[in-house]
Write a protein that holds these residues in place. Structure first.
Motif, PDB file in Angstrom:
ATOM      1  N   ALA A 287      -4.550   5.816 -12.829  1.00 39.88           N
ATOM      2  CA  ALA A 287      -4.711   7.244 -12.578  1.00 39.88           C
ATOM      3  C   ALA A 287      -5.998   7.534 -11.802  1.00 39.88           C
ATOM      4  O   ALA A 287      -7.055   6.982 -12.102  1.00 39.88           O
ATOM      5  N   SER A 288      -5.904   8.392 -10.796  1.00 39.18           N
ATOM      6  CA  SER A 288      -7.066   8.806 -10.021  1.00 39.18           C
ATOM      7  C   SER A 288      -6.737  10.092  -9.286  1.00 39.18           C
ATOM      8  O   SER A 288      -5.642  10.237  -8.708  1.00 39.18           O
ATOM      9  N   ARG A 289      -7.705  11.006  -9.246  1.00 40.53           N
ATOM     10  CA  ARG A 289      -7.521  12.240  -8.503  1.00 40.53           C
ATOM     11  C   ARG A 289      -7.575  11.995  -6.996  1.00 40.53           C
ATOM     12  O   ARG A 289      -7.225  12.872  -6.205  1.00 40.53           O
ATOM     13  N   ALA A 290      -7.986  10.809  -6.599  1.00 42.86           N
ATOM     14  CA  ALA A 290      -8.055  10.494  -5.164  1.00 42.86           C
ATOM     15  C   ALA A 290      -6.712  10.072  -4.585  1.00 42.86           C
ATOM     16  O   ALA A 290      -6.586   9.936  -3.368  1.00 42.86           O
ATOM     17  N   LEU A 291      -5.707   9.881  -5.427  1.00 39.31           N
ATOM     18  CA  LEU A 291      -4.445   9.317  -4.950  1.00 39.31           C
ATOM     19  C   LEU A 291      -3.764  10.176  -3.890  1.00 39.31           C
ATOM     20  O   LEU A 291      -3.296   9.660  -2.869  1.00 39.31           O
ATOM     21  N   ALA A 292      -3.693  11.473  -4.116  1.00 35.99           N
ATOM     22  CA  ALA A 292      -2.977  12.333  -3.173  1.00 35.99           C
ATOM     23  C   ALA A 292      -3.606  12.253  -1.783  1.00 35.99           C
ATOM     24  O   ALA A 292      -2.908  12.099  -0.774  1.00 35.99           O
ATOM     25  N   GLY A 293      -4.924  12.338  -1.728  1.00 34.56           N
ATOM     26  CA  GLY A 293      -5.611  12.258  -0.452  1.00 34.56           C
ATOM     27  C   GLY A 293      -5.497  10.893   0.189  1.00 34.56           C
ATOM     28  O   GLY A 293      -5.421  10.775   1.430  1.00 34.56           O
ATOM     29  N   TRP A 294      -5.475   9.847  -0.623  1.00 40.71           N
ATOM     30  CA  TRP A 294      -5.336   8.487  -0.089  1.00 40.71           C
ATOM     31  C   TRP A 294      -3.975   8.292   0.556  1.00 40.71           C
ATOM     32  O   TRP A 294      -3.872   7.827   1.698  1.00 40.71           O
ATOM     33  N   LEU A 295      -2.923   8.689  -0.149  1.00 36.87           N
ATOM     34  CA  LEU A 295      -1.578   8.526   0.397  1.00 36.87           C
ATOM     35  C   LEU A 295      -1.398   9.374   1.651  1.00 36.87           C
ATOM     36  O   LEU A 295      -0.736   8.952   2.607  1.00 36.87           O
ATOM     37  N   ARG A 296      -1.965  10.563   1.656  1.00 39.45           N
ATOM     38  CA  ARG A 296      -1.856  11.426   2.836  1.00 39.45           C
ATOM     39  C   ARG A 296      -2.511  10.766   4.046  1.00 39.45           C
ATOM     40  O   ARG A 296      -1.992  10.828   5.161  1.00 39.45           O
ATOM     41  N   ARG A 297      -3.641  10.124   3.848  1.00 37.03           N
ATOM     42  CA  ARG A 297      -4.349   9.478   4.954  1.00 37.03           C
ATOM     43  C   ARG A 297      -3.645   8.210   5.425  1.00 37.03           C
ATOM     44  O   ARG A 297      -3.773   7.815   6.583  1.00 37.03           O
ATOM     45  N   LEU A 298      -2.930   7.539   4.525  1.00 34.29           N
ATOM     46  CA  LEU A 298      -2.242   6.307   4.894  1.00 34.29           C
ATOM     47  C   LEU A 298      -0.960   6.578   5.680  1.00 34.29           C
ATOM     48  O   LEU A 298      -0.539   5.759   6.487  1.00 34.29           O
ATOM     49  N   ARG A 299      -0.353   7.732   5.444  1.00 39.03           N
ATOM     50  CA  ARG A 299       0.926   8.026   6.074  1.00 39.03           C
ATOM     51  C   ARG A 299       0.755   8.279   7.564  1.00 39.03           C
ATOM     52  O   ARG A 299      -0.097   9.032   7.992  1.00 39.03           O
ATOM     53  N   ARG A 300       1.577   7.599   8.361  1.00 42.28           N
ATOM     54  CA  ARG A 300       1.580   7.802   9.806  1.00 42.28           C
ATOM     55  C   ARG A 300       2.945   7.393  10.345  1.00 42.28           C
ATOM     56  O   ARG A 300       3.722   6.757   9.610  1.00 42.28           O
ATOM     57  N   PRO A 301       3.279   7.756  11.567  1.00 46.49           N
ATOM     58  CA  PRO A 301       4.590   7.380  12.106  1.00 46.49           C
ATOM     59  C   PRO A 301       4.838   5.885  11.999  1.00 46.49           C
ATOM     60  O   PRO A 301       4.019   5.074  12.422  1.00 46.49           O
ATOM     61  N   GLY A 302       5.957   5.536  11.421  1.00 48.02           N
ATOM     62  CA  GLY A 302       6.316   4.133  11.270  1.00 48.02           C
ATOM     63  C   GLY A 302       5.771   3.477  10.020  1.00 48.02           C
ATOM     64  O   GLY A 302       6.062   2.312   9.757  1.00 48.02           O
ATOM     65  N   LEU A 303       4.960   4.202   9.254  1.00 50.15           N
ATOM     66  CA  LEU A 303       4.393   3.621   8.029  1.00 50.15           C
ATOM     67  C   LEU A 303       4.483   4.640   6.907  1.00 50.15           C
ATOM     68  O   LEU A 303       3.900   5.732   6.991  1.00 50.15           O
ATOM     69  N   GLU A 304       5.214   4.302   5.879  1.00 50.45           N
ATOM     70  CA  GLU A 304       5.400   5.198   4.750  1.00 50.45           C
ATOM     71  C   GLU A 304       4.918   4.517   3.467  1.00 50.45           C
ATOM     72  O   GLU A 304       5.515   3.547   3.010  1.00 50.45           O
ATOM     73  N   PRO A 305       3.815   4.997   2.864  1.00 49.49           N
ATOM     74  CA  PRO A 305       3.357   4.388   1.616  1.00 49.49           C
ATOM     75  C   PRO A 305       4.233   4.798   0.439  1.00 49.49           C
ATOM     76  O   PRO A 305       4.693   5.937   0.355  1.00 49.49           O
ATOM     77  N   THR A 306       4.486   3.852  -0.431  1.00 42.51           N
ATOM     78  CA  THR A 306       5.148   4.140  -1.697  1.00 42.51           C
ATOM     79  C   THR A 306       4.129   3.930  -2.811  1.00 42.51           C
ATOM     80  O   THR A 306       3.141   3.208  -2.631  1.00 42.51           O
ATOM     81  N   LEU A 307       4.356   4.532  -3.960  1.00 38.42           N
ATOM     82  CA  LEU A 307       3.374   4.496  -5.037  1.00 38.42           C
ATOM     83  C   LEU A 307       4.006   4.042  -6.333  1.00 38.42           C
ATOM     84  O   LEU A 307       5.090   4.505  -6.718  1.00 38.42           O
ATOM     85  N   GLN A 308       3.307   3.131  -7.013  1.00 39.68           N
ATOM     86  CA  GLN A 308       3.700   2.688  -8.342  1.00 39.68           C
ATOM     87  C   GLN A 308       2.502   2.846  -9.269  1.00 39.68           C
ATOM     88  O   GLN A 308       1.482   2.183  -9.098  1.00 39.68           O
ATOM     89  N   MET A 309       2.613   3.761 -10.224  1.00 38.68           N
ATOM     90  CA  MET A 309       1.534   4.014 -11.170  1.00 38.68           C
ATOM     91  C   MET A 309       1.707   3.148 -12.415  1.00 38.68           C
ATOM     92  O   MET A 309       2.829   2.839 -12.824  1.00 38.68           O
ATOM     93  N   ASP A 310       0.578   2.783 -13.017  1.00 39.85           N
ATOM     94  CA  ASP A 310       0.619   2.042 -14.278  1.00 39.85           C
ATOM     95  C   ASP A 310      -0.716   2.242 -14.981  1.00 39.85           C
ATOM     96  O   ASP A 310      -1.767   2.264 -14.323  1.00 39.85           O
ATOM     97  N   VAL A 311      -0.684   2.395 -16.297  1.00 38.73           N
ATOM     98  CA  VAL A 311      -1.936   2.524 -17.049  1.00 38.73           C
ATOM     99  C   VAL A 311      -2.645   1.188 -17.157  1.00 38.73           C
ATOM    100  O   VAL A 311      -3.841   1.139 -17.459  1.00 38.73           O
ATOM    101  N   SER A 312      -1.928   0.096 -16.918  1.00 35.85           N
ATOM    102  CA  SER A 312      -2.507  -1.242 -17.041  1.00 35.85           C
ATOM    103  C   SER A 312      -2.963  -1.763 -15.686  1.00 35.85           C
ATOM    104  O   SER A 312      -2.148  -2.074 -14.819  1.00 35.85           O
ATOM    105  N   ALA A 313      -4.280  -1.876 -15.516  1.00 40.12           N
ATOM    106  CA  ALA A 313      -4.820  -2.452 -14.286  1.00 40.12           C
ATOM    107  C   ALA A 313      -4.413  -3.917 -14.155  1.00 40.12           C
ATOM    108  O   ALA A 313      -4.112  -4.397 -13.054  1.00 40.12           O
ATOM    109  N   ASN A 314      -4.378  -4.634 -15.266  1.00 41.96           N
ATOM    110  CA  ASN A 314      -3.999  -6.052 -15.222  1.00 41.96           C
ATOM    111  C   ASN A 314      -2.563  -6.229 -14.735  1.00 41.96           C
ATOM    112  O   ASN A 314      -2.265  -7.152 -13.971  1.00 41.96           O
ATOM    113  N   ALA A 315      -1.675  -5.335 -15.152  1.00 47.40           N
ATOM    114  CA  ALA A 315      -0.287  -5.415 -14.708  1.00 47.40           C
ATOM    115  C   ALA A 315      -0.187  -5.185 -13.204  1.00 47.40           C
ATOM    116  O   ALA A 315       0.572  -5.862 -12.504  1.00 47.40           O
ATOM    117  N   LEU A 316      -0.948  -4.239 -12.693  1.00 50.28           N
ATOM    118  CA  LEU A 316      -0.928  -3.967 -11.256  1.00 50.28           C
ATOM    119  C   LEU A 316      -1.461  -5.152 -10.462  1.00 50.28           C
ATOM    120  O   LEU A 316      -0.917  -5.511  -9.411  1.00 50.28           O
TER     121      LEU A 316
END
Length: 328
Positions: A101-130
């Motif tokens: 969890a992070s409040r920066a996620l929305a802004g990060w995904l918005r900045r990553l998105r560009r023509p030809g590149l679409e970020p997908t997101l998978q959230m998890d409370v476990s950092a080790n699992a990620l």
């Protein structure tokens, strides 16, 4: 000696980390190896790029000039890699992002998105699992936090980049709580309160328990997620630790804890350095954007002498590159 991308990356890492030790850790190399590499780069360029001090390294005038040219080059290279991957995938490439969890996620995904590149997101409370999913190829990158005193299990071969070495954790309490009238809250002021903790977050319970035990507190504890916690805080049922970028509301207050007794390390993980380069600038910019929006955190940063709050950052259009560094 001809300069290569890895040499520019090493110079930027030293400047960002402020010391050879921390930079070597981020790059995954031994400090003597990085020191030798820096000496060879300086010999090739004909002058010292950093002043070595007891407290770390800072760029010389020549170093600042070189860094000013190196950063856009690295950013352009990262963009080239992303666009090439998108083209190879038929013009529609998926960037698989994982995050705690992070409040920066929305802004990060918005900045990553560009023509030809679409970020997908998978959230998890476990950092080790990620981290495991990145290592296994199920995710391309993961943004995670490591609670101090509870080291993450980093799979072999993963590359890490530190966004923030220590982010202090704040406390969220009801707006009408007696301690809410002060900008800094002592744990003793919360001795009679119930706490809510999410035990499924790696290291969270242990970290909070150590923090409370260190001042002789053994409060009543409820277990639940932090969305539920915010609702219960607002109704006066509990208090809870929270990210410093959280914002106060009319029914709840976000305050700094006296002495900053609990902190986390913010990390970005990928399988390659180029994978980190491709997404780290956008994450960095998004994080400091939400940091500016929190009054309590902004005041803490300014008090700590961290220059994370420029009003008009210079951003490279292709990547959203912006760099904020601790004041030295």
């Amino acid at each position: 000696m001809e300069l290569e991308v890895r040499h520019l990356r090493a110079l930027c890492a030293i400047a960002d980390a402020g010391s050879l030790h921390r930079a070597a850790r981020q790059l995954g190399v031994a400090q003597p190896t990085l020191s030798t590499q820096l000496s060879r780069i300086e010999q090739a360029l004909g002058g010292a790029l950093f002043v070595r001090e007891r407290t770390g390294c800072r760029p010389t005038p020549l170093g600042r000039t070189v860094l000013g040219r190196a950063r856009p080059l690295l950013a352009d290279m990262s963009t080239l890699v992303l666009e090439a991957r998108a083209a190879a995938a038929g013009g529609d490439s998926r960037l698989r992002v994982g995050s705690t969890a992070s409040r920066a996620l929305a802004g990060w995904l918005r900045r990553l998105r560009r023509p030809g590149l679409e970020p997908t997101l998978q959230m998890d409370v476990s950092a080790n699992a990620l981290l495991r999913r990145v290592a296994e190829g199920q995710l391309d990158v993961a943004f995670v936090h490591e609670v101090e005193g509870s080291a993450l299990h980093v799979p072999e071969g993963l590359r890490l980049r530190v966004l923030l070495e220590r982010e202090p954790q704040f406390v969220m309490l009801p707006a009408d709580h007696p301690a809410a009238g002060r900008p800094v809250v002592r744990l003793a002021d919360l001795a009679d309160d119930r706490w809510m903790i999410d035990p499924t977050v790696d290291g969270e319970w242990d970290g909070v328990h150590r923090m409370l035990r260190a001042v002789g507190l053994n409060p009543r504890v409820l277990h639940g997620d932090y969305h539920t916690a915010a609702s219960l805080v607002a109704t006066g049922e509990v208090v809870t630790v929270c990210q410093p970028s959280s914002q106060s509301r009319p029914d709840l207050a976000v305050r700094r804890l006296y002495g900053d007794p609990l902190g986390v390390r913010l990390l970005l993980a990928a399988r390659t350095l180029s994978g980190l380069d491709a997404v780290f600038p956008a994450l960095e910019e998004a994080y400091w954007e939400v940091a500016r929006q929190s009054t309590a955190y902004r005041e803490w940063l300014e008090g700590a002498g961290i220059r994370a709050l420029p009003r008009c950052p210079v951003t490279a259009p292709a990547t959203g590159r912006v760099k904020f560094v601790p004041a030295r």
